[in-house]
Design a protein around this motif. Structure first.
Motif, short mmCIF file in Angstrom:
data_model
loop_
_atom_site.label_atom_id
_atom_site.label_comp_id
_atom_site.label_asym_id
_atom_site.label_seq_id
_atom_site.Cartn_x
_atom_site.Cartn_y
_atom_site.Cartn_z
N PHE A 142 0.84 -1.19 0.00
CA PHE A 142 0.00 0.00 0.00
C PHE A 142 0.88 1.25 0.00
N LYS A 143 0.64 2.14 -0.97
CA LYS A 143 1.29 3.44 -1.00
C LYS A 143 0.22 4.48 -0.66
N MET A 144 0.58 5.42 0.21
CA MET A 144 -0.42 6.32 0.76
C MET A 144 -0.02 7.79 0.62
N VAL A 145 -1.01 8.64 0.43
CA VAL A 145 -0.83 10.08 0.32
C VAL A 145 -1.90 10.75 1.18
N LEU A 146 -1.51 11.76 1.94
CA LEU A 146 -2.45 12.49 2.77
C LEU A 146 -2.29 13.99 2.50
N ARG A 147 -3.36 14.61 2.00
CA ARG A 147 -3.35 16.03 1.69
C ARG A 147 -2.14 16.39 0.81
N HIS A 148 -1.94 15.62 -0.26
CA HIS A 148 -0.93 15.87 -1.28
C HIS A 148 0.50 15.63 -0.80
N ALA A 149 0.69 15.06 0.37
CA ALA A 149 2.02 14.79 0.90
C ALA A 149 2.19 13.30 1.15
N PRO A 150 3.39 12.76 0.96
CA PRO A 150 3.59 11.32 1.20
C PRO A 150 3.33 10.96 2.65
N PHE A 151 2.73 9.80 2.84
CA PHE A 151 2.38 9.28 4.16
C PHE A 151 3.36 8.14 4.42
N PHE A 152 4.37 8.39 5.27
CA PHE A 152 5.45 7.40 5.41
C PHE A 152 6.12 7.57 6.77
N GLY A 153 7.10 6.70 7.04
CA GLY A 153 7.90 6.82 8.27
C GLY A 153 7.05 6.74 9.51
N ASP A 154 7.04 7.83 10.29
CA ASP A 154 6.29 7.85 11.54
C ASP A 154 4.79 7.68 11.32
N ASP A 155 4.30 8.09 10.14
CA ASP A 155 2.87 7.90 9.84
C ASP A 155 2.53 6.41 9.80
N ILE A 156 3.40 5.61 9.21
CA ILE A 156 3.16 4.17 9.14
C ILE A 156 3.27 3.54 10.52
N THR A 157 4.24 3.99 11.30
CA THR A 157 4.35 3.53 12.68
C THR A 157 3.07 3.83 13.46
N ASP A 158 2.48 5.00 13.17
CA ASP A 158 1.26 5.39 13.87
C ASP A 158 0.08 4.50 13.48
N LEU A 159 0.02 4.05 12.22
CA LEU A 159 -1.03 3.11 11.83
C LEU A 159 -0.94 1.84 12.65
N ALA A 160 0.29 1.37 12.87
CA ALA A 160 0.47 0.16 13.68
C ALA A 160 0.03 0.39 15.12
N ARG A 161 0.33 1.58 15.66
CA ARG A 161 -0.07 1.91 17.03
C ARG A 161 -1.60 1.93 17.16
N LEU A 162 -2.25 2.57 16.19
CA LEU A 162 -3.71 2.63 16.21
C LEU A 162 -4.31 1.22 16.15
N ALA A 163 -3.69 0.36 15.33
CA ALA A 163 -4.21 -1.01 15.17
C ALA A 163 -4.06 -1.81 16.46
N ARG A 164 -2.89 -1.68 17.09
CA ARG A 164 -2.67 -2.42 18.34
C ARG A 164 -3.68 -2.03 19.41
N ALA A 165 -4.02 -0.74 19.44
CA ALA A 165 -4.94 -0.25 20.46
C ALA A 165 -6.40 -0.36 20.04
N GLY A 166 -6.63 -0.60 18.74
CA GLY A 166 -8.00 -0.58 18.24
C GLY A 166 -8.61 0.81 18.37
N ASP A 167 -7.74 1.81 18.33
CA ASP A 167 -8.16 3.20 18.56
C ASP A 167 -8.58 3.85 17.25
N TRP A 168 -9.66 3.34 16.69
CA TRP A 168 -10.08 3.74 15.35
C TRP A 168 -11.38 4.55 15.39
N SER A 169 -11.52 5.45 14.43
CA SER A 169 -12.80 6.14 14.26
C SER A 169 -13.82 5.14 13.72
#
Length: 457
Positions: free
Chosen positions: A113-140
């Motif tokens: 999966f390649k991701m873009v958020l508001r015209h900027a690349p979504f990478f590095g710490d952003d990907i780490t944050d997806l994993a954090r949200l998943a571990r906690a189930g802290d989803w909208s």
């Protein structure tokens, strides 16, 4: 509900793994849930989604869309296509981000999966944050809607807009990747004579793997060009963001050489502009940018890092040795191999010479390809740091933009840790073969101290 990703799938620039082993539909759903959460946190409501031609992509795309919708995001599905078409959709449609399901240039069993958020690349710490949200189930949560948008014709029209590149006889090889349908439509607009190879999308890649950075994958294109006496040939990777080029004699032009052709018309039209190239690129490229009055900026390797550097420096052009070429200015700042092909045709036309003549005029240097060797992820960065410390103590001329790029009277060599694989990579460039051997001997000596042996071709 929580989710745990396989840590090997969480890369610096994207999420990528072997389907059925380190990546699957449940991961796709969790990515959708996490990305939806991030989008809603900044007040966003809509995300564009596309997918490449791999056999696993439709299932992963469906799971991704389900995750986004469950997170309360409306999804705009653009369907099968290359990554630059998704980037184009994200840049031009009324959406707040985009995700493309793609294994890029990796073997057929991979996806990601390649991701873009508001015209900027979504990478590095952003990907780490997806994993954090998943571990906690802290989803909208929510119930997003889905719409389908056919964007390929608008994208191809944008590629061709303002074309003034003259008429050539060109071979095109899309390697059964997602670029095929785009190129079929593009050549209907381009003047000249066009010969197409493997444009039908087939995720099994029956003819050759679509990675133009490996010269063996260009064998069909070389034969097409030389047998038919074409002006040149163009190839693409699996998701259409890397370009490969061969001249009329079947000789390969690598990404930094393609960029060196593109810089001349750019700097004539934009005197003093900044051009960004990655740390693997030839010194001849940086010298050429400077000689033409431009500002040469060296950046770390990696498409997300390159995009970030281009935004920071407001550069209208950038590129990597790997064939990722980035276009700002009147374009959108992302890497697009289809647009790179159009710009290359224009640059050749404006030069008044053939691509073969332009290739002949380049400095005669000897360089290695990207040399790779396996090193555990938990050791690779430490090894590079130890080499940098040793070089610093020796008073070496070293650039630390990305790993260690060492300049000597013989030329330069680079040692860096891959951000996407458990590998160290080496590249070297010198004035002749004997000088190149001396550079590589220096690399081998530093690696031997760490107990690592470079893989030989």
């Amino acid at each position: 509900m929580t989710h745990q990703f396989d840590p090997t799938s969480l890369r610096e620039y994207d999420i990528r793994g072997i389907v059925g082993k380190s990546l699957g539909p449940s991961d796709a759903t969790a990515i959708g849930r996490g990305f939806a959460t991030r989008v809603r946190a900044i007040g966003g409501t809509r995300v564009a989604v596309g997918y490449d031609g791999r056999t696993s992509s439709p299932d992963l795309e469906a799971a991704l869309v389900a995750g986004l919708r469950a997170g309360g995001i409306d999804v705009v599905r653009i369907g099968l296509g290359p990554s630059p078409m998704l980037y184009y959709a994200e840049a031009t449609l009324e959406v707040d981000g985009g995700i493309h399901v793609t294994g890029s240039h990796n073997p057929a069993e991979y996806n990601g999966f390649k991701m873009v958020l508001r015209h900027a690349p979504f990478f590095g710490d952003d990907i780490t944050d997806l994993a954090r949200l998943a571990r906690a189930g802290d989803w909208s949560t929510g119930d997003g809607a889905v719409t389908d948008v056919a964007i390929i014709d608008a994208y191809v029209a944008r590629l061709f807009a303002g074309y003034a590149g003259g008429s050539y006889r060109i071979g095109w090889d899309t390697g059964n990747g997602a670029a095929g349908p785009v190129i079929e439509k593009l050549v209907e607009l381009l003047p000249g004579e066009h010969h197409l190879l493997f444009t039908d999308v087939d995720g099994k890649f029956p003819h050759h793997h679509p990675d133009p950075t490996i010269e063996a994958n260009l064998a069909h294109l070389k034969r097409l060009v030389t047998d038919n006496k074409l002006d040149f040939g163009v190839a693409f990777d699996g998701d259409g963001d890397r370009i490969g080029v061969v001249d009329a004699l079947g000789r390969v032009l690598w990404g930094d050489q393609i960029l060196s052709i593109l810089v001349e018309p750019l700097l004539r039209e934009r005197p003093g502009a900044t051009v960004v190239a990655d740390v693997k690129s030839s010194q001849a490229l940086f010298d050429r940018i400077t000689a033409l009055g431009g500002i040469a900026v060296m950046a770390p390797t990696g498409h997300s890092l390159m995009k970030t550097a281009m935004t920071r420096t407001r550069a209208p052009l950038g590129g990597e040795l790997s064939g990722h070429l980035f276009f700002g200015g009147e374009y959108y700042g992302f890497d697009d191999a289809h647009y790179a092909a159009v710009r290359l045709i224009r640059a050749v036309h404006l030069s008044g010479r053939s691509l073969t003549e332009l290739h002949d005029a380049m400095p005669a240097l000897v360089a290695t390809p990207d040399l790779r060797f396996a090193v555990d992820d938990d050791r690779k960065f430490a090894i590079v740091d130890a080499v940098i410390d040793r070089l610093t103590s020796e008073g070496a001329q070293i650039d630390r933009t990305d790993g260690a790029r060492v300049t000597t009277p013989d030329g330069w060599w680079l040692l860096r840790a891959s951000n996407t694989q458990a590998m160290l990579t080496v590249r070297a460039e010198a004035r002749d073969a004997a000088a190149l051997d001396r550079l590589l001997a220096q690399v081998d000596a530093h690696l031997a101290i760490a107990g690592v042996t470079r893989q030989r071709d």
